[in-house]
Design an enzyme around this catalytic site. Structure first.
Site, PDB file in Angstrom:
ATOM      1  N   GLY A 173     -26.552  15.920 -23.705  1.00  0.00           N
ATOM      2  CA  GLY A 173     -27.561  16.979 -23.708  1.00  0.00           C
ATOM      3  C   GLY A 173     -26.973  18.353 -23.449  1.00  0.00           C
ATOM      4  O   GLY A 173     -27.385  19.347 -24.065  1.00  0.00           O
ATOM      5  N   SER A 175     -12.013   2.469 -12.276  1.00  0.00           N
ATOM      6  CA  SER A 175     -11.847   2.762 -13.704  1.00  0.00           C
ATOM      7  C   SER A 175     -10.986   1.745 -14.447  1.00  0.00           C
ATOM      8  O   SER A 175      -9.995   1.228 -13.929  1.00  0.00           O
ATOM      9  CB  SER A 175     -11.201   4.134 -13.841  1.00  0.00           C
ATOM     10  OG  SER A 175     -10.754   4.319 -15.158  1.00  0.00           O
ATOM     11  N   ARG A 233     -13.854  -5.101 -22.312  1.00  0.00           N
ATOM     12  CA  ARG A 233     -14.571  -5.378 -21.062  1.00  0.00           C
ATOM     13  C   ARG A 233     -15.350  -6.687 -21.093  1.00  0.00           C
ATOM     14  O   ARG A 233     -15.408  -7.398 -20.095  1.00  0.00           O
ATOM     15  CB  ARG A 233     -15.552  -4.229 -20.792  1.00  0.00           C
ATOM     16  CG  ARG A 233     -14.807  -2.970 -20.511  1.00  0.00           C
ATOM     17  CD  ARG A 233     -15.699  -1.781 -20.395  1.00  0.00           C
ATOM     18  NE  ARG A 233     -14.853  -0.619 -20.127  1.00  0.00           N
ATOM     19  CZ  ARG A 233     -15.302   0.605 -19.996  1.00  0.00           C
ATOM     20  NH1 ARG A 233     -16.584   0.858 -20.112  1.00  0.00           N
ATOM     21  NH2 ARG A 233     -14.469   1.587 -19.747  1.00  0.00           N
ATOM     22  N   HIS A 279     -22.775  -1.775 -16.066  1.00  0.00           N
ATOM     23  CA  HIS A 279     -22.138  -0.469 -16.165  1.00  0.00           C
ATOM     24  C   HIS A 279     -22.740   0.436 -17.237  1.00  0.00           C
ATOM     25  O   HIS A 279     -22.844   1.645 -17.060  1.00  0.00           O
ATOM     26  CB  HIS A 279     -20.656  -0.702 -16.474  1.00  0.00           C
ATOM     27  CG  HIS A 279     -19.860   0.543 -16.625  1.00  0.00           C
ATOM     28  ND1 HIS A 279     -19.653   1.422 -15.586  1.00  0.00           N
ATOM     29  CD2 HIS A 279     -19.204   1.066 -17.681  1.00  0.00           C
ATOM     30  CE1 HIS A 279     -18.897   2.427 -16.002  1.00  0.00           C
ATOM     31  NE2 HIS A 279     -18.627   2.243 -17.278  1.00  0.00           N
ATOM     32  N   HIS A 298     -18.987  -4.325 -16.602  1.00  0.00           N
ATOM     33  CA  HIS A 298     -17.616  -3.817 -16.481  1.00  0.00           C
ATOM     34  C   HIS A 298     -16.809  -4.720 -15.548  1.00  0.00           C
ATOM     35  O   HIS A 298     -17.266  -5.043 -14.454  1.00  0.00           O
ATOM     36  CB  HIS A 298     -17.666  -2.392 -15.919  1.00  0.00           C
ATOM     37  CG  HIS A 298     -16.413  -1.620 -16.131  1.00  0.00           C
ATOM     38  ND1 HIS A 298     -15.210  -2.004 -15.612  1.00  0.00           N
ATOM     39  CD2 HIS A 298     -16.179  -0.488 -16.822  1.00  0.00           C
ATOM     40  CE1 HIS A 298     -14.283  -1.130 -15.972  1.00  0.00           C
ATOM     41  NE2 HIS A 298     -14.840  -0.203 -16.719  1.00  0.00           N
ATOM     42  N   GLY A 301     -26.460  15.950 -19.382  1.00  0.00           N
ATOM     43  CA  GLY A 301     -25.158  15.280 -19.278  1.00  0.00           C
ATOM     44  C   GLY A 301     -24.284  15.736 -20.431  1.00  0.00           C
ATOM     45  O   GLY A 301     -24.553  16.767 -21.068  1.00  0.00           O
ATOM     46  N   GLY A 321     -32.176  16.359 -20.755  1.00  0.00           N
ATOM     47  CA  GLY A 321     -30.886  15.828 -20.300  1.00  0.00           C
ATOM     48  C   GLY A 321     -29.795  16.874 -20.417  1.00  0.00           C
ATOM     49  O   GLY A 321     -29.725  17.611 -21.406  1.00  0.00           O
TER      50      GLY A 321
HETATM   51  C1  FAD Z   1     -18.881   5.221 -12.837  1.00  0.00           C
HETATM   52  C2  FAD Z   1     -18.840   5.444 -14.312  1.00  0.00           C
HETATM   53  C3  FAD Z   1     -17.659   5.800 -14.933  1.00  0.00           C
HETATM   54  C4  FAD Z   1     -17.593   5.997 -16.303  1.00  0.00           C
HETATM   55  N1  FAD Z   1     -16.413   6.345 -16.881  1.00  0.00           N
HETATM   56  C5  FAD Z   1     -16.365   6.548 -18.216  1.00  0.00           C
HETATM   57  C6  FAD Z   1     -15.133   6.926 -18.842  1.00  0.00           C
HETATM   58  O1  FAD Z   1     -14.119   7.071 -18.206  1.00  0.00           O
HETATM   59  N2  FAD Z   1     -15.138   7.113 -20.178  1.00  0.00           N
HETATM   60  C7  FAD Z   1     -16.271   6.968 -20.947  1.00  0.00           C
HETATM   61  O2  FAD Z   1     -16.217   7.169 -22.155  1.00  0.00           O
HETATM   62  N3  FAD Z   1     -17.448   6.633 -20.354  1.00  0.00           N
HETATM   63  C8  FAD Z   1     -17.522   6.420 -19.030  1.00  0.00           C
HETATM   64  N4  FAD Z   1     -18.712   6.068 -18.454  1.00  0.00           N
HETATM   65  C9  FAD Z   1     -19.945   6.087 -19.255  1.00  0.00           C
HETATM   66  C10 FAD Z   1     -20.427   7.538 -19.425  1.00  0.00           C
HETATM   67  O3  FAD Z   1     -20.191   8.256 -18.246  1.00  0.00           O
HETATM   68  C11 FAD Z   1     -21.887   7.653 -19.773  1.00  0.00           C
HETATM   69  O4  FAD Z   1     -22.230   6.757 -20.790  1.00  0.00           O
HETATM   70  C12 FAD Z   1     -22.214   9.062 -20.263  1.00  0.00           C
HETATM   71  O5  FAD Z   1     -21.746  10.020 -19.365  1.00  0.00           O
HETATM   72  C13 FAD Z   1     -23.699   9.250 -20.509  1.00  0.00           C
HETATM   73  O6  FAD Z   1     -23.909  10.594 -20.847  1.00  0.00           O
HETATM   74  P1  FAD Z   1     -25.319  11.102 -21.335  1.00  0.00           P
HETATM   75  O7  FAD Z   1     -25.187  12.571 -21.570  1.00  0.00           O
HETATM   76  O8  FAD Z   1     -25.792  10.269 -22.457  1.00  0.00           O
HETATM   77  O9  FAD Z   1     -26.314  10.819 -20.113  1.00  0.00           O
HETATM   78  P2  FAD Z   1     -26.237  11.232 -18.550  1.00  0.00           P
HETATM   79  O10 FAD Z   1     -24.962  11.868 -18.174  1.00  0.00           O
HETATM   80  O11 FAD Z   1     -26.697  10.036 -17.812  1.00  0.00           O
HETATM   81  O12 FAD Z   1     -27.329  12.358 -18.436  1.00  0.00           O
HETATM   82  C14 FAD Z   1     -28.702  12.075 -18.471  1.00  0.00           C
HETATM   83  C15 FAD Z   1     -29.455  13.375 -18.304  1.00  0.00           C
HETATM   84  O13 FAD Z   1     -30.817  13.149 -18.617  1.00  0.00           O
HETATM   85  C16 FAD Z   1     -31.645  13.684 -17.607  1.00  0.00           C
HETATM   86  N5  FAD Z   1     -32.874  12.879 -17.586  1.00  0.00           N
HETATM   87  C17 FAD Z   1     -32.982  11.531 -17.683  1.00  0.00           C
HETATM   88  N6  FAD Z   1     -34.276  11.177 -17.685  1.00  0.00           N
HETATM   89  C18 FAD Z   1     -34.994  12.313 -17.592  1.00  0.00           C
HETATM   90  C19 FAD Z   1     -36.377  12.608 -17.550  1.00  0.00           C
HETATM   91  N7  FAD Z   1     -37.299  11.646 -17.628  1.00  0.00           N
HETATM   92  N8  FAD Z   1     -36.761  13.899 -17.432  1.00  0.00           N
HETATM   93  C20 FAD Z   1     -35.821  14.899 -17.366  1.00  0.00           C
HETATM   94  N9  FAD Z   1     -34.508  14.679 -17.412  1.00  0.00           N
HETATM   95  C21 FAD Z   1     -34.104  13.413 -17.528  1.00  0.00           C
HETATM   96  C22 FAD Z   1     -30.830  13.629 -16.339  1.00  0.00           C
HETATM   97  O14 FAD Z   1     -31.298  14.582 -15.425  1.00  0.00           O
HETATM   98  C23 FAD Z   1     -29.433  13.954 -16.898  1.00  0.00           C
HETATM   99  O15 FAD Z   1     -29.299  15.360 -16.986  1.00  0.00           O
HETATM  100  C24 FAD Z   1     -18.763   5.847 -17.073  1.00  0.00           C
HETATM  101  C25 FAD Z   1     -19.962   5.482 -16.465  1.00  0.00           C
HETATM  102  C26 FAD Z   1     -20.002   5.261 -15.102  1.00  0.00           C
HETATM  103  C27 FAD Z   1     -21.271   4.800 -14.486  1.00  0.00           C
END
Ligand code: FAD
Length: 645
Positions: free
Chosen positions: A53, A292, A338, A409, A274, A50, A48
């Site tokens: 990660g 948002s 929410r 959401h 949401h 994001g 990951g």
């Molecule tokens: C539209 C929207 C708006 C939002 N706005 C906000 C906000 O304003 N403020 C806030 O605090 N939160 C917000 N959130 C929530 C927040 O964006 C997410 O909870 C957060 O970004 C998740 O981050 P993460 O790094 O955990 O995962 P992600 O960003 O989802 O990253 C997951 C990563 O894992 C990788 N991956 C997954 N499975 C596999 C696999 N099997 N093999 C290889 N790679 C894999 C993907 O490629 C990706 O790189 C929002 C969510 C949405 C949907």
């Protein structure tokens, strides 16, 4: 057959005790360190890229470890985090409006309806202030006030303005910061970046996570990859509902595969719905769009007072409108959390006062704010969100109120982790939305970015070091029987999916599964509905394995195959979500059981029986899962009936 059995209780043995303000500092001090010269001999896999990660991989590499990073997108900066709009919380108190680490801690424990761990949440609040400094140092262009100071705004569940933001693109700007730090380490040769690789299995050797099986999504090649520790930062599983605000690719496979190998899955039924999304407009849709929460700073939510009032909003006078959030919750008004806002929207629509063609919508109206602040000011704050709304609906929100309705959401559930963010499998760490840790039964807005970056930049780098320093590990390679078995399992599963050669698309199954989940395990749940859902999920899963059509082969790019594997995992997760929701005979946060509500229709918790984390152990396909309870203790924030009135 029983739906589940109960196993031994579990405890978070890593959580330090003593005064809460000192716990994280003590854990950090007591954690073992790895000598810088030894770090380059140790490898960590991070799945990951994001915010969780990406920040973890960059930081571990900066510290000197060798990092192997994986994502399924074509670039690490396309992770779903890029979609985050509204902002990120931090207890900086720049506004001098009474904020503090303790208040952020208090708001978050209360906001999560007293179903999270106090120690974790306090650490999150402490670290929140470092995140902003870190990101500013990286050049993240947070919004600033006229005088040059960082600006903040309000989010739900708080009466202070602690949310830092970059217009409606906070996730994108934060991710660019983490991505630049990651790219720097890729350039220096400390991170090996593997894009377009999907993790399909976890490799466990002598009880410890030692690697993953990945499929190169372009060539179809399947390989085993090894490390001294594995970190999953693979995001949330909201797409089990098919329609959600998540990016289309978001899925549960990485964490589900780990679950099947022994990692406990905690509180899977805690889903965040949401309140401010663009309403569903028809069967053609494959995704929903978030508006948002930041918009509730200035937008006022209302519906007509009269049932079935189909007049244009402009023709409905002030005295004919019900600003129901301001009416029911005068203290927090439009900025209630929410779960509360979503249920209130559902209630007014159920009463027949919803707006739009489907009747499943409420207004979010900016007329007052535009009159008070002027159109320019509103444009500066929310311009890109207004534009997005207009492009999708064809309506101009500067002129007519937005129509919004709740949608799936975020998922508060995820793999169980201890205070060190280590799962029940030694050597397997889980961070960001993929773990269950900090938000309890409801996440407050702008707290996911905070948690992902807290985990990645500040918590994990300390706790992984402790693990690595404590466990010198033998080298393993692809000839190890555990790796051979894991790889064979992946190949076998791909062959099984291709061999069905049925008559229904993967998407048609996914959509039907999502409908079952939304109807019975969505905004409101009941015993009868959940039991029905479990039967329907099982029947549909059986059909899936008999009728799914996956065209093409496994030898190269095959998006149907990718989707089929993910949907097969969603089927198993969906059942566990329903079992979890069924066993939790109380309402808390986003988990609203129709049988358990106060006379005013608010969630009614049962702290006597349910103040615990439900950590589920996988046994065997088709066999009941085992429930392990981790008791939650509250020393600092006394559990009360949540009130935002
Ligand atoms: C539209 C929207 C708006 C939002 N706005 C906000 C906000 O304003 N403020 C806030 O605090 N939160 C917000 N959130 C929530 C927040 O964006 C997410 O909870 C957060 O970004 C998740 O981050 P993460 O790094 O955990 O995962 P992600 O960003 O989802 O990253 C997951 C990563 O894992 C990788 N991956 C997954 N499975 C596999 C696999 N099997 N093999 C290889 N790679 C894999 C993907 O490629 C990706 O790189 C929002 C969510 C949405 C949907």
């Amino acid at each position: 057959m029983d739906l589940y059995t109960e196993g031994d209780p579990i405890a978070d043995t890593k959580a330090p005790d003593g005064p809460i303000e000192t716990r994280w500092e003590r854990r950090r001090f007591e954690a073992k360190l790895v000598n810088p010269a030894n770090r380059r001999k140790l490898t960590v896999i991070v799945v990951g890229t994001g915010l969780a990660g990406g920040s973890a991989a960059a930081t571990l590499a900066e510290q000197g470890y060798r990092v192997r990073s994986y994502c399924y997108q074509d670039s690490p900066r396309r992770a779903h985090s890029i979609a985050a709009q509204g902002g990120i919380n931090a207890a900086k108190n720049y506004r001098n409006d009474g904020d503090s680490v303790h208040r952020l801690f208090y708001d978050t424990v209360k906001g999560g309806d007293f179903r999270s761990r106090e120690s974790n949440v306090h650490r999150l609040a402490e670290v929140s202030v470092n995140i902003i400094d870190q990101c500013v140092a990286q050049g993240v262009p947070f919004a600033r006030e006229y005088g040059g100071l960082l600006d903040t705004r309000s989010f739900g569940g708080a009466q202070v303005q602690r949310t830092f933001y970059a217009r409606g693109q906070t996730g994108q700007q934060l991710l660019l910061g983490a991505y630049q730090a990651l790219e720097r380490q890729i350039g220096l040769g400390n991170v090996e970046m593997n894009t377009r690789h999907e993790m399909l299995e976890l490799i466990i050797v002598d009880g410890r996570a030692r690697g993953i099986v990945v499929r190169d999504m372009v060539t179809g090649e399947i390989t085993c990859e090894f490390a001294d520790a594995v970190v999953l930062a693979s995001g949330g599983y909201g797409n089990v509902f098919y329609l959600s605000t998540n990016a289309k690719g978001c899925n549960v496979t990485a964490t589900w595969r780990a679950h099947r190998k022994g990692a406990y899955f905690a509180n899977p039924c805690y889903t965040q719905i949401h309140p401010t999304c663009i309403p569903v407009s028809g069967d053609h849709q494959s995704k929903l769009t978030l508006m948002s929460e930041s918009l509730r700073n200035d937008g006022r939510v209302w519906v007509p007072k009269a049932k079935g009032d189909a007049r244009s909003p402009k023709d409905i006078g002030e005295d004919e409108r019900d600003y129901y959030l301001e009416r029911i919750y005068p203290s927090f008004g439009n900025l209630v959390p929410r779960d509360i806002a979503s249920r209130a929207a559902k209630n007014v629509c159920d009463e027949g006062r919803g707006v739009g063609q489907s009747g499943l919508g409420v207004y979010l109206d900016f007329a007052d704010a535009i009159n008070r602040l002027g159109r320019k000011a509103i444009e500066a704050k929310y311009g890109n969100l207004f534009e997005m709304y207009e492009r999708i609906t064809g309506e101009d929100p500067y002129e007519v109120p937005m129509r919004i309705y709740p949608a799936v959401h975020y998922t508060m559930g995820g793999l169980w982790v201890d205070y060190d963010l280590q799962s029940s499998i030694p050597g397997l760490f889980v961070i960001g939305e993929a773990n269950f840790s900090d938000h309890g039964a409801n996440r407050l807005g702008a707290s996911a970015l905070m948690q992902g970056l807290a985990d990645g930049y500040f918590v994990l780098p300390n706790t992984v070091a402790h693990y690595l320093a404590s466990h010198p590990l033998e080298k393993v390679d692809a000839t190890h029987p555990a790796a051979v078995r894991a790889r064979a399992d992946v190949e076998d599963r791909i062959q099984r999916l291709l061999a069905v050669d049925g008559d229904r698309t993967v998407d048609s199954f996914h959509r039907e599964l999502g409908q079952i989940m939304w109807e019975h395990c969505g905004m409101e749940r009941s015993e009868a509905g959940l039991r029905k859902a479990i039967d329907e999920i099982r029947a549909l899963r059986e059909q899936f394995w008999q009728r799914v059509k996956v065209p093409g082969s496994g030898e190269g790019l095959n998006q149907s195959l990718e989707k089929a594997g993910r949907v097969a995992d969603f089927f198993e997760l969906a059942e566990l979500m329903c079992v979890d929701a069924l066993h939790r005979e109380e309402s808390c946060g986003g988990h609203f059981r129709a049988e358990h509500q106060t006379p005013e229709g608010e969630a009614e918790r049962d702290d006597e029986r349910f103040a615990y984390v439900a950590a589920w152990e996988f046994t065997a396909t088709g066999e009941p899962a085992v429930l392990h309870k981790e008791d939650l203790n509250f020393e600092y924030v006394h559990p009360t009936q949540r009130s935002y009135k």
